[in-house]
Motif scaffolding. Structure first.
Motif, PDB file in Angstrom:
ATOM      1  N   ASP A  35     -52.354  -9.441  10.454  1.00 61.49           N
ATOM      2  CA  ASP A  35     -51.149 -10.233  10.234  1.00 61.49           C
ATOM      3  C   ASP A  35     -50.409 -10.543  11.531  1.00 61.49           C
ATOM      4  O   ASP A  35     -49.193 -10.734  11.545  1.00 61.49           O
ATOM      5  CB  ASP A  35     -50.221  -9.539   9.235  1.00 61.49           C
ATOM      6  N   GLY A  36     -51.139 -10.593  12.642  1.00 53.35           N
ATOM      7  CA  GLY A  36     -50.537 -11.022  13.888  1.00 53.35           C
ATOM      8  C   GLY A  36     -49.733  -9.972  14.617  1.00 53.35           C
ATOM      9  O   GLY A  36     -48.934 -10.310  15.499  1.00 53.35           O
ATOM     10  N   ARG A  37     -49.946  -8.719  14.294  1.00 56.54           N
ATOM     11  CA  ARG A  37     -49.200  -7.665  14.981  1.00 56.54           C
ATOM     12  C   ARG A  37     -50.122  -6.863  15.883  1.00 56.54           C
ATOM     13  O   ARG A  37     -51.271  -7.214  16.110  1.00 56.54           O
ATOM     14  CB  ARG A  37     -48.529  -6.747  13.947  1.00 56.54           C
ATOM     15  N   THR A  38     -49.597  -5.782  16.417  1.00 54.13           N
ATOM     16  CA  THR A  38     -50.359  -4.832  17.217  1.00 54.13           C
ATOM     17  C   THR A  38     -50.035  -3.438  16.702  1.00 54.13           C
ATOM     18  O   THR A  38     -49.115  -3.260  15.894  1.00 54.13           O
ATOM     19  CB  THR A  38     -49.977  -4.923  18.706  1.00 54.13           C
ATOM     20  N   VAL A  39     -50.758  -2.440  17.197  1.00 51.38           N
ATOM     21  CA  VAL A  39     -50.496  -1.080  16.747  1.00 51.38           C
ATOM     22  C   VAL A  39     -49.110  -0.612  17.188  1.00 51.38           C
ATOM     23  O   VAL A  39     -48.500   0.239  16.530  1.00 51.38           O
ATOM     24  CB  VAL A  39     -51.574  -0.102  17.253  1.00 51.38           C
ATOM     25  N   MET A  40     -48.582  -1.164  18.276  1.00 50.69           N
ATOM     26  CA  MET A  40     -47.237  -0.768  18.719  1.00 50.69           C
ATOM     27  C   MET A  40     -46.182  -1.200  17.712  1.00 50.69           C
ATOM     28  O   MET A  40     -45.166  -0.539  17.533  1.00 50.69           O
ATOM     29  CB  MET A  40     -46.922  -1.371  20.088  1.00 50.69           C
ATOM     30  N   GLU A  41     -46.441  -2.310  17.034  1.00 44.77           N
ATOM     31  CA  GLU A  41     -45.482  -2.823  16.062  1.00 44.77           C
ATOM     32  C   GLU A  41     -45.723  -2.273  14.665  1.00 44.77           C
ATOM     33  O   GLU A  41     -44.791  -2.105  13.885  1.00 44.77           O
ATOM     34  CB  GLU A  41     -45.569  -4.355  16.039  1.00 44.77           C
ATOM     35  N   ALA A  42     -46.985  -1.986  14.356  1.00 46.00           N
ATOM     36  CA  ALA A  42     -47.319  -1.481  13.029  1.00 46.00           C
ATOM     37  C   ALA A  42     -47.131   0.025  12.912  1.00 46.00           C
ATOM     38  O   ALA A  42     -46.769   0.539  11.853  1.00 46.00           O
ATOM     39  CB  ALA A  42     -48.759  -1.851  12.672  1.00 46.00           C
ATOM     40  N   ASN A  43     -47.401   0.732  14.005  1.00 43.18           N
ATOM     41  CA  ASN A  43     -47.300   2.204  13.982  1.00 43.18           C
ATOM     42  C   ASN A  43     -46.942   2.678  15.387  1.00 43.18           C
ATOM     43  O   ASN A  43     -47.769   3.259  16.091  1.00 43.18           O
ATOM     44  CB  ASN A  43     -48.619   2.814  13.503  1.00 43.18           C
ATOM     45  N   GLY A  44     -45.706   2.411  15.763  1.00 44.46           N
ATOM     46  CA  GLY A  44     -45.270   2.639  17.137  1.00 44.46           C
ATOM     47  C   GLY A  44     -45.396   4.065  17.639  1.00 44.46           C
ATOM     48  O   GLY A  44     -45.540   4.287  18.838  1.00 44.46           O
ATOM     49  N   GLY A  45     -45.372   5.023  16.756  1.00 43.17           N
ATOM     50  CA  GLY A  45     -45.467   6.413  17.194  1.00 43.17           C
ATOM     51  C   GLY A  45     -46.861   6.981  17.132  1.00 43.17           C
ATOM     52  O   GLY A  45     -47.064   8.166  17.412  1.00 43.17           O
ATOM     53  N   GLY A  46     -47.837   6.152  16.778  1.00 46.64           N
ATOM     54  CA  GLY A  46     -49.184   6.641  16.592  1.00 46.64           C
ATOM     55  C   GLY A  46     -49.965   6.794  17.890  1.00 46.64           C
ATOM     56  O   GLY A  46     -49.556   6.335  18.956  1.00 46.64           O
ATOM     57  N   LYS A  47     -51.140   7.411  17.775  1.00 46.66           N
ATOM     58  CA  LYS A  47     -51.971   7.660  18.953  1.00 46.66           C
ATOM     59  C   LYS A  47     -52.502   6.359  19.556  1.00 46.66           C
ATOM     60  O   LYS A  47     -52.618   6.232  20.776  1.00 46.66           O
ATOM     61  CB  LYS A  47     -53.133   8.582  18.585  1.00 46.66           C
ATOM     62  N   SER A  48     -52.830   5.390  18.702  1.00 50.13           N
ATOM     63  CA  SER A  48     -53.347   4.123  19.215  1.00 50.13           C
ATOM     64  C   SER A  48     -52.305   3.406  20.054  1.00 50.13           C
ATOM     65  O   SER A  48     -52.617   2.854  21.120  1.00 50.13           O
ATOM     66  CB  SER A  48     -53.793   3.230  18.056  1.00 50.13           C
ATOM     67  N   ALA A  49     -51.065   3.412  19.590  1.00 46.32           N
ATOM     68  CA  ALA A  49     -49.981   2.781  20.347  1.00 46.32           C
ATOM     69  C   ALA A  49     -49.788   3.467  21.689  1.00 46.32           C
ATOM     70  O   ALA A  49     -49.580   2.806  22.720  1.00 46.32           O
ATOM     71  CB  ALA A  49     -48.687   2.818  19.535  1.00 46.32           C
ATOM     72  N   GLN A  50     -49.880   4.783  21.695  1.00 51.34           N
ATOM     73  CA  GLN A  50     -49.727   5.526  22.947  1.00 51.34           C
ATOM     74  C   GLN A  50     -50.841   5.175  23.930  1.00 51.34           C
ATOM     75  O   GLN A  50     -50.609   5.054  25.131  1.00 51.34           O
ATOM     76  CB  GLN A  50     -49.733   7.026  22.655  1.00 51.34           C
ATOM     77  N   GLU A  51     -52.056   4.989  23.405  1.00 47.42           N
ATOM     78  CA  GLU A  51     -53.163   4.621  24.286  1.00 47.42           C
ATOM     79  C   GLU A  51     -52.935   3.258  24.932  1.00 47.42           C
ATOM     80  O   GLU A  51     -53.184   3.080  26.133  1.00 47.42           O
ATOM     81  CB  GLU A  51     -54.472   4.620  23.493  1.00 47.42           C
ATOM     82  N   ILE A  52     -52.460   2.301  24.155  1.00 42.21           N
ATOM     83  CA  ILE A  52     -52.201   0.971  24.706  1.00 42.21           C
ATOM     84  C   ILE A  52     -51.077   1.025  25.741  1.00 42.21           C
ATOM     85  O   ILE A  52     -51.159   0.387  26.804  1.00 42.21           O
ATOM     86  CB  ILE A  52     -51.839  -0.028  23.592  1.00 42.21           C
ATOM     87  N   GLU A  53     -50.047   1.792  25.461  1.00 44.02           N
ATOM     88  CA  GLU A  53     -48.941   1.918  26.409  1.00 44.02           C
ATOM     89  C   GLU A  53     -49.430   2.505  27.736  1.00 44.02           C
ATOM     90  O   GLU A  53     -49.057   2.036  28.815  1.00 44.02           O
ATOM     91  CB  GLU A  53     -47.840   2.792  25.796  1.00 44.02           C
ATOM     92  N   LEU A  54     -50.264   3.536  27.648  1.00 42.66           N
ATOM     93  CA  LEU A  54     -50.802   4.154  28.865  1.00 42.66           C
ATOM     94  C   LEU A  54     -51.752   3.216  29.594  1.00 42.66           C
ATOM     95  O   LEU A  54     -51.747   3.138  30.830  1.00 42.66           O
ATOM     96  CB  LEU A  54     -51.518   5.458  28.511  1.00 42.66           C
ATOM     97  N   LEU A  55     -52.562   2.491  28.830  1.00 43.80           N
ATOM     98  CA  LEU A  55     -53.491   1.554  29.454  1.00 43.80           C
ATOM     99  C   LEU A  55     -52.742   0.461  30.191  1.00 43.80           C
ATOM    100  O   LEU A  55     -53.086   0.122  31.330  1.00 43.80           O
ATOM    101  CB  LEU A  55     -54.415   0.949  28.400  1.00 43.80           C
ATOM    102  N   TRP A  56     -51.703  -0.096  29.562  1.00 45.15           N
ATOM    103  CA  TRP A  56     -50.944  -1.144  30.246  1.00 45.15           C
ATOM    104  C   TRP A  56     -50.244  -0.604  31.485  1.00 45.15           C
ATOM    105  O   TRP A  56     -50.190  -1.281  32.517  1.00 45.15           O
ATOM    106  CB  TRP A  56     -49.924  -1.803  29.327  1.00 45.15           C
ATOM    107  N   ALA A  57     -49.709   0.606  31.408  1.00 42.07           N
ATOM    108  CA  ALA A  57     -49.051   1.195  32.576  1.00 42.07           C
ATOM    109  C   ALA A  57     -50.033   1.277  33.747  1.00 42.07           C
ATOM    110  O   ALA A  57     -49.676   0.991  34.898  1.00 42.07           O
ATOM    111  CB  ALA A  57     -48.501   2.579  32.232  1.00 42.07           C
ATOM    112  N   TYR A  58     -51.277   1.641  33.448  1.00 42.65           N
ATOM    113  CA  TYR A  58     -52.288   1.721  34.499  1.00 42.65           C
ATOM    114  C   TYR A  58     -52.626   0.332  35.036  1.00 42.65           C
ATOM    115  O   TYR A  58     -52.686   0.110  36.252  1.00 42.65           O
ATOM    116  CB  TYR A  58     -53.549   2.396  33.963  1.00 42.65           C
ATOM    117  N   VAL A  59     -52.873  -0.621  34.137  1.00 39.27           N
ATOM    118  CA  VAL A  59     -53.207  -1.988  34.559  1.00 39.27           C
ATOM    119  C   VAL A  59     -52.066  -2.593  35.365  1.00 39.27           C
ATOM    120  O   VAL A  59     -52.286  -3.264  36.379  1.00 39.27           O
ATOM    121  CB  VAL A  59     -53.535  -2.870  33.334  1.00 39.27           C
ATOM    122  N   ASN A  60     -50.855  -2.334  34.952  1.00 43.01           N
ATOM    123  CA  ASN A  60     -49.688  -2.862  35.660  1.00 43.01           C
ATOM    124  C   ASN A  60     -49.626  -2.334  37.090  1.00 43.01           C
ATOM    125  O   ASN A  60     -49.303  -3.071  38.031  1.00 43.01           O
ATOM    126  CB  ASN A  60     -48.409  -2.493  34.902  1.00 43.01           C
TER     127      ASN A  60
END
Length: 238
Positions: A176-201
């Protein structure tokens, strides 16, 4: 403006999911204007964005034939980051995008077939002289093959320290056009994306300053609130 290509010549590597998730997290974390471009004829990223309700990231109507002009127009609009999803197997299209990118992300699943296919993508990136980052995607928790895949990939380039694991919420959130950060912000998948972006940034910040795109006389790139997506690479109805 920095351009990030997400590419792999192996289908099913998770390019579209990673492109959408990193673009959303980049906009959330930085507050910068972020755009996405879909060059895959399947149009999966376009379809995801058409279902999305949030304004960020914006979708840029761009084509491979006019990519330089389209990117210049995005820069004039004040876009700071552009994420480009690429098609699998179409070498010419991938090479065109990679040659214009500042950083190339190569998603790779920890399987023998994916690891063998990664070498072909690396050749394209090295030919263009661009920095790359492997992202191990779809991993099984505590599986030995995951660690072995990371070691094998490290022989060819930098491997992101954050591994994305195989969880249903990645696919479910994209429906439905969302991401795991929006669907389950406290979940493990969201944390992985946050960490991955921090590294890429951090990788992006360390990139050398590049020559800017020349200003060109071009129409405004189509983006904003659910514009009709009309690219030469694929038809996509809003």
């Amino acid at each position: 403006m920095r351009i990030i290509a997400v590419t792999s010549q192996k289908g099913g590597s998770g390019k579209t999911t990673i492109t959408g998730h990193l673009a959303v997290e980049a906009a959330r974390a930085s507050g910068d204007s972020v755009a996405i471009i879909d060059t895959d004829p399947q149009g999966s990223l376009s379809d995801w964005w058409n279902e999305r309700q949030a304004d960020e990231p914006v979708f840029a109507q761009a084509t491979l034939a006019t990519l330089d002009t389209d990117l210049s127009a995005l820069k004039e609009e004040g876009i700071r980051l552009v994420f480009i999803d690429t098609p699998p197997a179409i070498t010419g299209a991938i090479q065109s995008v990679v040659s214009r990118s500042d950083l190339v992300i190569i998603p790779t699943r920890p399987s023998p077939h994916d690891l063998r296919a990664a070498g072909k993508t690396v050749e394209l990136v090295e030919r263009a002289g661009k920095p790359l980052v492997f992202v191990v995607n779809g991993a099984t928790a505590r599986a030995r093959l995951t660690g072995e895949a990371a070691i094998a990939l490290s022989q060819h380039g930098t491997v992101a320290p954050t591994i994305l694991h195989n969880r249903q919420d990645f696919a479910a959130s994209m429906i439905d056009g969302r991401t795991v950060m929006e669907a389950n912000g406290g979940g493990k998948s969201a944390q992985e994306i946050e960490l991955l972006w921090a590294y890429v940034n951090e990788r992006i910040k360390r990139l050398p300053v590049k020559a800017q795109f020349k200003s060109v006389s071009a129409p405004r790139v189509g983006f904003g609130n659910r514009p009709q997506i009309t690219t030469t690479t694929h038809p996509s109805a809003c």
